[in-house]
Scaffold this active site. Sequence first.
Site, short mmCIF file in Angstrom:
data_model
loop_
_atom_site.label_atom_id
_atom_site.label_comp_id
_atom_site.label_asym_id
_atom_site.label_seq_id
_atom_site.Cartn_x
_atom_site.Cartn_y
_atom_site.Cartn_z
N HIS A 1 0.86 -1.18 0.00
CA HIS A 1 0.00 0.00 0.00
C HIS A 1 0.90 1.23 0.00
CE1 HIS A 1 1.00 -0.62 4.24
NE2 HIS A 1 0.95 0.70 4.32
N HIS B 1 5.97 5.97 -1.21
CA HIS B 1 6.67 4.71 -1.47
C HIS B 1 5.84 3.52 -1.00
CE1 HIS B 1 7.45 5.25 2.79
NE2 HIS B 1 7.70 3.95 2.85
#
Length: 190
Positions: free
Chosen positions: A45, A132
């Site tokens: 995620h 990220h």
Amino acid sequence: MGWPGLCCFIAVSLPKGFKQELVTIQSHLKSKKFIANWAPPENFHLTLKFLGDVSQKKIPFIKRAMNTAVKEQLPFELALGRLGAFPRLARPKVLWAGIEDDSKVLEPLYHSLTAELDKQGVTTGREKFVPHVTLARIKAPVHPGLVKEILSQDIPFFSPRFSVQTIDLYNSRLTRSGAVHTPLFSTQKR
């Protein structure tokens, strides 16, 4: 009786095809024999805000903040970006895949979300936002130049673009076999 404190975060969920590309990158990195805990694909995620422990009473306020923050932001597109490491390449603790935001929406969304959470009385940190996806957590020291050398190589992967329609609130619970992320709420699709 209410929930005990929940360890929560707000994130962009990733589509299956995007996760598959991250698995391909992980496979390449695994071949380099890092001693690491590799993130399972179901946990991939893009974290927007880590909230830490929150009480059940705060959940409605978090939902309100999320819905307000995304009003003018959704939908938008993201793609896979460069690879990197935290805290730095010379002494990595985390290997990650960056996220490209050509539409320049993520940073304003992060700040809007932070401001709306503050208005709702949900205090969060003001950490630097680096979009990220965590691929691995390094468990043993790595030669200082190795990660930089490996990440500078041309790792073949396809960067599919995907449309972000909602953001999600998750509960993260640690178990013996690792973290389990359970979705609690998604903002309304526009």
